[in-house]
Design a protein around this motif. Structure first.
Motif, PDB file in Angstrom:
ATOM      1  N   HIS A 193      29.823  40.395  33.078  1.00 35.49           N
ATOM      2  CA  HIS A 193      30.284  40.395  34.467  1.00 35.49           C
ATOM      3  C   HIS A 193      30.310  38.974  35.020  1.00 35.49           C
ATOM      4  O   HIS A 193      29.337  38.226  34.925  1.00 35.49           O
ATOM      5  CB  HIS A 193      29.346  41.263  35.322  1.00 35.49           C
ATOM      6  CG  HIS A 193      29.626  41.184  36.785  1.00 35.49           C
ATOM      7  ND1 HIS A 193      28.631  41.037  37.728  1.00 35.49           N
ATOM      8  CD2 HIS A 193      30.800  41.222  37.470  1.00 35.49           C
ATOM      9  CE1 HIS A 193      29.179  40.994  38.937  1.00 35.49           C
ATOM     10  NE2 HIS A 193      30.480  41.105  38.803  1.00 35.49           N
ATOM     11  N   ILE A 194      31.446  38.595  35.620  1.00 39.29           N
ATOM     12  CA  ILE A 194      31.582  37.286  36.261  1.00 39.29           C
ATOM     13  C   ILE A 194      32.000  37.506  37.713  1.00 39.29           C
ATOM     14  O   ILE A 194      33.147  37.851  38.002  1.00 39.29           O
ATOM     15  CB  ILE A 194      32.619  36.406  35.538  1.00 39.29           C
ATOM     16  CG1 ILE A 194      32.193  36.220  34.071  1.00 39.29           C
ATOM     17  CG2 ILE A 194      32.751  35.053  36.231  1.00 39.29           C
ATOM     18  CD1 ILE A 194      33.138  35.392  33.255  1.00 39.29           C
ATOM     19  N   PRO A 195      31.053  37.352  38.656  1.00 36.99           N
ATOM     20  CA  PRO A 195      31.370  37.593  40.066  1.00 36.99           C
ATOM     21  C   PRO A 195      32.049  36.404  40.726  1.00 36.99           C
ATOM     22  O   PRO A 195      31.775  35.248  40.389  1.00 36.99           O
ATOM     23  CB  PRO A 195      29.990  37.838  40.684  1.00 36.99           C
ATOM     24  CG  PRO A 195      29.059  37.022  39.835  1.00 36.99           C
ATOM     25  CD  PRO A 195      29.631  37.046  38.437  1.00 36.99           C
ATOM     26  N   VAL A 211      39.102  35.244  32.597  1.00 35.50           N
ATOM     27  CA  VAL A 211      38.409  36.504  32.326  1.00 35.50           C
ATOM     28  C   VAL A 211      39.358  37.458  31.612  1.00 35.50           C
ATOM     29  O   VAL A 211      40.574  37.278  31.637  1.00 35.50           O
ATOM     30  CB  VAL A 211      37.893  37.159  33.629  1.00 35.50           C
ATOM     31  CG1 VAL A 211      36.798  36.316  34.267  1.00 35.50           C
ATOM     32  CG2 VAL A 211      39.041  37.372  34.613  1.00 35.50           C
ATOM     33  N   SER A 212      38.786  38.495  30.994  1.00 38.77           N
ATOM     34  CA  SER A 212      39.597  39.447  30.237  1.00 38.77           C
ATOM     35  C   SER A 212      40.291  40.460  31.133  1.00 38.77           C
ATOM     36  O   SER A 212      41.393  40.926  30.806  1.00 38.77           O
ATOM     37  CB  SER A 212      38.721  40.200  29.222  1.00 38.77           C
ATOM     38  OG  SER A 212      38.002  39.308  28.407  1.00 38.77           O
ATOM     39  N   MET A 213      39.644  40.804  32.271  1.00 35.87           N
ATOM     40  CA  MET A 213      40.182  41.883  33.095  1.00 35.87           C
ATOM     41  C   MET A 213      39.414  41.978  34.406  1.00 35.87           C
ATOM     42  O   MET A 213      38.433  41.263  34.634  1.00 35.87           O
ATOM     43  CB  MET A 213      40.081  43.203  32.343  1.00 35.87           C
ATOM     44  CG  MET A 213      38.662  43.555  31.964  1.00 35.87           C
ATOM     45  SD  MET A 213      38.579  45.045  30.954  1.00 35.87           S
ATOM     46  CE  MET A 213      36.834  45.083  30.603  1.00 35.87           C
ATOM     47  N   MET A 214      39.856  42.929  35.224  1.00 35.24           N
ATOM     48  CA  MET A 214      39.175  43.196  36.489  1.00 35.24           C
ATOM     49  C   MET A 214      39.548  44.580  36.993  1.00 35.24           C
ATOM     50  O   MET A 214      40.693  45.013  36.856  1.00 35.24           O
ATOM     51  CB  MET A 214      39.570  42.153  37.543  1.00 35.24           C
ATOM     52  CG  MET A 214      38.914  42.364  38.901  1.00 35.24           C
ATOM     53  SD  MET A 214      39.453  41.127  40.105  1.00 35.24           S
ATOM     54  CE  MET A 214      38.563  41.700  41.569  1.00 35.24           C
ATOM     55  N   PHE A 215      38.550  45.279  37.537  1.00 37.29           N
ATOM     56  CA  PHE A 215      38.808  46.517  38.275  1.00 37.29           C
ATOM     57  C   PHE A 215      39.009  46.102  39.733  1.00 37.29           C
ATOM     58  O   PHE A 215      38.057  45.991  40.502  1.00 37.29           O
ATOM     59  CB  PHE A 215      37.624  47.479  38.149  1.00 37.29           C
ATOM     60  CG  PHE A 215      37.451  48.078  36.783  1.00 37.29           C
ATOM     61  CD1 PHE A 215      38.061  49.273  36.462  1.00 37.29           C
ATOM     62  CD2 PHE A 215      36.677  47.438  35.816  1.00 37.29           C
ATOM     63  CE1 PHE A 215      37.903  49.840  35.197  1.00 37.29           C
ATOM     64  CE2 PHE A 215      36.507  47.982  34.558  1.00 37.29           C
ATOM     65  CZ  PHE A 215      37.131  49.186  34.241  1.00 37.29           C
TER      66      PHE A 215
END
Length: 335
Positions: A193-195, A211-215
């Motif tokens: 997780h990267i905030p 980053v790979s993705m995000m919700f």
């Protein structure tokens, strides 16, 4: 007989301390009722717990002109980002309960109650619900360079490469963060997780391949998907979004237990007069249901709601229980 001599003791009795306190309390009560009836007489500040460009901002801005017309006063959007929305929420808890400071609250409000062991406020007791304005599914999206296009491909890649997947969020404790934690628990896939401080910088990180993705809330990633700059993998609701009818849900993609929807509403400080809450509720609900405003919000992916204060309170109660279970299952904790 001297009438003045008889009248003076009677006057003293009527104005003795208990009577004076009662009359004083009555005067204060009358003033409070009068103030509530004339509300609002000055600008209103709406705290936004995330930076400009995020999903809360994209809901608030289309409402602004109509809301100001309904209230007859300026509504100022005040962005107080940080700590998963708890900074702005703490400010509201300390604000004067007169209706002139309100908060655009997200589903993260219910999540934070379990995610943070020590909050400077009680998520329920310190606030007066005004209205739940809208709901919004999340969109699982990623850079065009990510080596997966579907949820099954994502799961397979993650299991084969346990140290390579990262996911951005709009901040610790945000719905986008916990959605990733729930996904990890449901699939057994490891992801770091990267905030970020809000949805906008997180989306920028995706665009840059950091980053790979995000919700992410569908409202903020949709523009980049339609521009061909991000790829849409899945939506998180229990049904497909009409904005992306060809994109499947996570649920139908092989993770049947995974359904996450965001929601947005307005809170006032606890103790705000019911008459003031009622006026705010009427203005807010009329605004989101206005044909022009609702059309714009629908275009951004929101499902317009507009509830009574009581219904919103019951919704928060249910969400506090639901997300407590989700946080415990994920093992996520923040200081």
């Amino acid at each position: 007989m001297n009438l003045a001599a008889l009248t003076f003791p009677l006057t003293q009795t009527l104005l003795s301390k208990p009577w004076r306190l009662t009359l004083g309390a009555l005067a204060l009560c009358t003033a409070a009722v009068s103030q509530a009836q004339s509300f609002p007489t000055q600008p209103i500040t709406m705290l936004i717990p995330y930076p400009p460009g995020g999903s809360a901002d994209m809901l608030a801005r289309p409402m602004l002109a109509m809301l100001q017309k309904e209230l007859g006063q300026t509504v100022v959007l005040d962005y107080k980002a940080g700590a998963g929305g708890t900074i702005a929420t703490g400010m509201l808890a300390r604000a004067k309960p007169d209706g002139y400071t309100i908060l655009m609250v997200l589903a993260a409000h219910a999540i934070n109650a379990s995610l943070y062991p020590k909050l400077p406020y009680d998520a329920r007791k310190d606030f007066a619900p005004v209205s739940m304005l809208a709901t919004l599914p999340l969109l699982l999206a990623g850079p065009l360079t990510t080596p997966f296009n579907t949820v099954p491909e994502l799961i397979a890649y993650g299991r084969a490469n346990p140290d390579k997947l990262t996911f951005a969020s709009a901040g610790n404790g945000n719905t986008s963060h916990l959605a990733g934690e729930i996904f990890k628990t449901a699939t057994g896939v490891k992801m770091l997780h990267i905030p970020y401080k809000g949805s906008s910088p997180a989306v920028v990180a995706m665009l840059g391949g950091e980053v790979s993705m995000m919700f992410d809330s569908i409202s903020t990633s949709l523009v980049q998907v339609k521009a061909g700059k991000l790829k849409a993998v899945a939506v998180t609701g229990d049904k497909r979004s009409p904005l992306l009818p060809d994109v499947p849900t996570v649920k139908e993609s092989g993770v049947p237990s995974f359904v996450v929807n965001g929601w947005y509403g307005i809170l006032a400080p606890a103790g705000t007069p019911p008459e003031v809450v009622a006026k705010l509720n009427q203005a807010l609900n009329k605004t989101v249901r206005d044909a022009k405003v609702a059309a714009q919000l629908t275009e951004y992916g929101y499902d317009v709601v507009g509830t009574t204060p009581e219904a919103f309170g019951r919704h928060i109660d249910a969400e506090l229980v639901r997300w407590k279970d989700a946080v415990q299952a994920s093992g996520a904790k923040l200081e």
